[in-house]
Scaffold this active site. Structure first.
Site, PDB file in Angstrom:
ATOM      1  N   HIS A  92      -4.060  -9.422  -7.221  1.00 43.61           N
ATOM      2  CA  HIS A  92      -4.308  -8.092  -6.659  1.00 43.61           C
ATOM      3  C   HIS A  92      -5.764  -7.719  -6.921  1.00 43.61           C
ATOM      4  CE1 HIS A  92      -4.252  -3.784  -6.054  1.00 43.61           C
ATOM      5  NE2 HIS A  92      -3.176  -3.980  -5.309  1.00 43.61           N
TER       6      HIS A  92
ATOM      7  N   GLU B 278      -4.579  -7.608   2.036  1.00 40.97           N
ATOM      8  CA  GLU B 278      -4.942  -6.256   1.597  1.00 40.97           C
ATOM      9  C   GLU B 278      -6.467  -6.122   1.642  1.00 40.97           C
ATOM     10  OE1 GLU B 278      -1.820  -4.212  -1.019  1.00 40.97           O
ATOM     11  OE2 GLU B 278      -3.037  -5.408  -2.366  1.00 40.97           O
TER      12      GLU B 278
HETATM   13  P1  13P Z   1      -2.398   1.857  -1.578  1.00 38.23           P
HETATM   14  O1  13P Z   1      -1.147   1.755  -0.759  1.00 38.23           O
HETATM   15  O2  13P Z   1      -2.376   2.929  -2.601  1.00 38.23           O
HETATM   16  O3  13P Z   1      -3.620   1.869  -0.711  1.00 38.23           O
HETATM   17  O4  13P Z   1      -2.469   0.507  -2.426  1.00 38.23           O
HETATM   18  C1  13P Z   1      -2.257  -0.690  -1.786  1.00 38.23           C
HETATM   19  C2  13P Z   1      -2.055  -1.713  -2.805  1.00 38.23           C
HETATM   20  O5  13P Z   1      -2.931  -1.986  -3.604  1.00 38.23           O
HETATM   21  C3  13P Z   1      -0.735  -2.364  -2.874  1.00 38.23           C
HETATM   22  O6  13P Z   1      -0.772  -3.468  -3.698  1.00 38.23           O
END
Ligand code: 13P
Length: 236
Positions: free
Chosen positions: A90, A160
């Protein structure tokens, strides 16, 4: 069936975690969604009894094994406690604890040998996005993390974009589809028993339906919105 993964990061204390878990455990079972919750690592065991089998994830693991490893998040403890998933790489783990793609690869291999389903996060910075180099960036990131000669079991890849996490900004809906389809194409060069591509970054009640309707998106990884009971109730 689409994966819905709640990443509660370090937003909630124990009481709040238990109260959200109760809401999740009261949702009727669904053929449309597979819900996986990732509480702060301290709380997995406190809420485990409320969750069906294989629906919890840790937010990270460590590659140091059993023994004299103070502060380690030993993967053997996931197995012992029947936690099936772990988020790897992450962006907050990368920036706070220095995990590189090389480290993510080591952790991925550890998941494979321990039968844990990894949720591998990849994503570009705002600069890369603005200079339209997202695909080149992701291809190189995937190349560093995955090995063409390895046969992987089930893997979840979460796209992401770093600039989207916690900002309220997202790529356009057709960009999410385009990148997911691109990821699906390049992942064909690797061997997986099952691979699911998720989108993560500022998913909320306003955009979730559009994202889940995308053909090449097999689910979502949700941060702050997933700490709200209204959002959870979407899945009833
Ligand atoms: P948000 O949904 O708060 O933008 O975070 C996304 C995330 O890091 C999920 O792992």
């Amino acid at each position: 069936m689409k994966y819905i993964i709640f990443n509660w990061k370090s937003y909630l204390n124990l009481k709040e975690t238990i109260s959200l878990s109760k809401i999740i455990s009261n949702l009727p079972s669904s053929k449309k969604f597979k819900l996986v919750s990732s509480p702060n690592n301290f709380f997995n065991l406190a809420i485990k009894s409320r969750f069906p089998k294989n629906t919890l994830a840790t937010q990270n693991i460590d590659f140091h094994g059993s023994g004299a490893n103070t502060g380690s998040m030993n993967i053997n403890h996931l197995i012992e406690n029947k936690i099936k998933y772990s988020i790897l790489g992450h962006s907050e783990v990368r920036s706070n604890f220095g995990d590189s793609d090389t480290i993510v690869k080591i952790k991925l291999d550890l998941c494979l040998s321990h039968n844990i389903i990894p949720i591998v996060c990849v994503g570009e910075t705002k600069d890369v996005y603005k200079s339209k180099k997202t695909k080149i960036f992701l291809k190189s990131q995937i190349n560093k993390i995955f090995d063409k000669s390895t046969s992987y079991n089930e893997v979840i890849l979460a796209y992401e974009p770093l600039w989207s996490i916690g900002t309220g900004l997202t790529p356009k809906i057709d960009e999410i589809e385009e990148i997911s389809s691109y990821l699906s194409k390049i992942l064909k060069n690797y061997s997986f028993k099952k691979i699911n591509i998720l989108y993560g970054g500022s998913v909320n009640l306003t955009n979730i339906s559009d994202i889940l309707n995308l053909r090449n998106v097999n689910g979502v990884l949700v941060g702050s919105a997933s700490t709200k009971s209204d959002f959870i109730k979407y899945f009833k």
